[in-house]
Structure formats: structure tokens, C-alpha cells
Design a protein around this motif. Structure first.
Motif, PDB file in Angstrom:
ATOM      1  N   LEU A  10       0.825  -1.218   0.000  1.00 28.16           N
ATOM      2  CA  LEU A  10       0.000   0.000   0.000  1.00 28.16           C
ATOM      3  C   LEU A  10       0.856   1.264   0.000  1.00 28.16           C
ATOM      4  O   LEU A  10       0.554   2.236  -0.696  1.00 28.16           O
ATOM      5  N   LEU A  11       1.917   1.240   0.785  1.00 22.10           N
ATOM      6  CA  LEU A  11       2.780   2.414   0.840  1.00 22.10           C
ATOM      7  C   LEU A  11       3.445   2.693  -0.496  1.00 22.10           C
ATOM      8  O   LEU A  11       3.537   3.848  -0.921  1.00 22.10           O
ATOM      9  N   THR A  12       3.903   1.657  -1.181  1.00 24.41           N
ATOM     10  CA  THR A  12       4.577   1.872  -2.464  1.00 24.41           C
ATOM     11  C   THR A  12       3.609   2.345  -3.539  1.00 24.41           C
ATOM     12  O   THR A  12       4.018   3.014  -4.476  1.00 24.41           O
ATOM     13  N   GLN A  13       2.341   2.009  -3.401  1.00 24.94           N
ATOM     14  CA  GLN A  13       1.353   2.448  -4.383  1.00 24.94           C
ATOM     15  C   GLN A  13       0.946   3.906  -4.191  1.00 24.94           C
ATOM     16  O   GLN A  13       0.372   4.503  -5.096  1.00 24.94           O
ATOM     17  N   CYS A  14       1.256   4.451  -3.036  1.00 20.83           N
ATOM     18  CA  CYS A  14       0.839   5.823  -2.729  1.00 20.83           C
ATOM     19  C   CYS A  14       1.915   6.865  -3.025  1.00 20.83           C
ATOM     20  O   CYS A  14       1.690   8.047  -2.787  1.00 20.83           O
ATOM     21  N   VAL A  15       3.078   6.437  -3.497  1.00 25.74           N
ATOM     22  CA  VAL A  15       4.146   7.386  -3.805  1.00 25.74           C
ATOM     23  C   VAL A  15       4.637   7.151  -5.229  1.00 25.74           C
ATOM     24  O   VAL A  15       4.386   6.111  -5.823  1.00 25.74           O
ATOM     25  N   SER A  16       5.338   8.131  -5.763  1.00 20.96           N
ATOM     26  CA  SER A  16       5.896   7.981  -7.106  1.00 20.96           C
ATOM     27  C   SER A  16       7.068   6.997  -7.073  1.00 20.96           C
ATOM     28  O   SER A  16       7.626   6.705  -6.017  1.00 20.96           O
ATOM     29  N   ASP A  56      10.146   7.218  -7.863  1.00 19.00           N
ATOM     30  CA  ASP A  56      11.432   7.682  -7.346  1.00 19.00           C
ATOM     31  C   ASP A  56      11.463   7.816  -5.823  1.00 19.00           C
ATOM     32  O   ASP A  56      12.519   8.033  -5.241  1.00 19.00           O
ATOM     33  N   LYS A  57      10.309   7.643  -5.157  1.00 20.46           N
ATOM     34  CA  LYS A  57      10.255   7.763  -3.697  1.00 20.46           C
ATOM     35  C   LYS A  57       9.966   6.443  -2.998  1.00 20.46           C
ATOM     36  O   LYS A  57       9.807   6.412  -1.780  1.00 20.46           O
ATOM     37  N   ILE A  58       9.910   5.348  -3.739  1.00 23.11           N
ATOM     38  CA  ILE A  58       9.587   4.056  -3.139  1.00 23.11           C
ATOM     39  C   ILE A  58      10.644   3.644  -2.116  1.00 23.11           C
ATOM     40  O   ILE A  58      10.327   3.183  -1.018  1.00 23.11           O
ATOM     41  N   GLY A  59      11.911   3.820  -2.446  1.00 26.55           N
ATOM     42  CA  GLY A  59      12.979   3.468  -1.513  1.00 26.55           C
ATOM     43  C   GLY A  59      12.901   4.258  -0.223  1.00 26.55           C
ATOM     44  O   GLY A  59      13.118   3.723   0.870  1.00 26.55           O
ATOM     45  N   ARG A  60      12.571   5.530  -0.344  1.00 29.69           N
ATOM     46  CA  ARG A  60      12.454   6.375   0.860  1.00 29.69           C
ATOM     47  C   ARG A  60      11.317   5.906   1.750  1.00 29.69           C
ATOM     48  O   ARG A  60      11.471   5.824   2.968  1.00 29.69           O
ATOM     49  N   ILE A  61      10.161   5.625   1.138  1.00 28.21           N
ATOM     50  CA  ILE A  61       8.997   5.271   1.949  1.00 28.21           C
ATOM     51  C   ILE A  61       9.196   3.907   2.612  1.00 28.21           C
ATOM     52  O   ILE A  61       8.817   3.710   3.759  1.00 28.21           O
ATOM     53  N   LEU A  62       9.835   2.961   1.913  1.00 25.20           N
ATOM     54  CA  LEU A  62      10.095   1.661   2.531  1.00 25.20           C
ATOM     55  C   LEU A  62      11.163   1.772   3.611  1.00 25.20           C
ATOM     56  O   LEU A  62      11.090   1.086   4.643  1.00 25.20           O
TER      57      LEU A  62
END
Length: 100
Positions: free
Chosen positions: A26-32, A34-40
Motif C-alpha cells: 500500500l505504501l509503495t502504491q501511494c508514492v511515485s 522515485d520515492k519508493i525506496g524512501r517510503i520503505l
């Protein structure tokens, strides 16, 4: 009684494993992209912080009243289940907005 505890604990571990993967998805689907690594990375950091802070907080609650950590332990998962629901509804609204 030990069998019931083992069954409940097994169910908890299985649901945590599924829920952890679902939260990351869910978190990765909510960001662009280029920001997936940051959110994870942020998710893992917050998970680690919770594992450090939780024993300190629950032992303090236990000293206040022995049943208090168990009451909070029942209530916080209910609050925690609101986050994936919030993210899911936010994504759905964004998807609907993009289609219109």
C-alpha cells in the motif's frame, strides 16, 4: 490452555506477516516510483523504533496498573488498522480523480 495460547500466537504471527507485506504494498502504491525506496526505508525505521520504544512504554504502563498494557495492546491494533484503510481510500480517490 497452552494449546489455545499456541493457536492464538500462531494466528497472530501469520496475520502480522501478511499485514506487513500488505502495508509495504500500500505504501509503495501511494508514492511515485522515485520515492519508493524512501517510503520503505521510513517504514523499516518506524518498525524498528516501535520495537525499541514499546517495551519501555509497556513496562511503564504495567507499573501504573498491571492490566493497562493489555488494554492498550488490544486498542492500538484497532487504531493501526485505520492507516491501511486511509491509504486505500486515498489511493482510490486519486485514481478516480485521474480518470475524470
Amino acid at each position: 490452555m497452552a494449546g489455545l495460547f499456541f493457536a492464538a500466537f500462531s494466528l497472530f504471527i501469520a496475520s502480522f506477516s501478511v499485514g506487513d507485506v500488505a502495508m509495504a504494498s500500500l505504501l509503495t502504491q501511494c508514492v511515485s516510483n522515485d520515492k519508493i525506496g524512501r517510503i520503505l526505508g521510513l517504514k523499516v525505521t518506524l518498525d524498528s523504533c516501535a520495537r525499541i520504544v514499546a517495551p519501555v512504554v509497556t513496562s511503564s504502563l504495567f507499573q501504573m496498573q498491571p492490566s493497562l498494557p493489555f488494554i492498550c495492546g488490544a486498542g492500538f491494533p484497532l487504531l493501526g488498522s485505520a492507516l491501511p484503510l486511509f491509504l486505500w481510500t486515498r489511493k482510490r480517490k486519486a485514481d478516480k480523480g485521474n480518470k475524470e
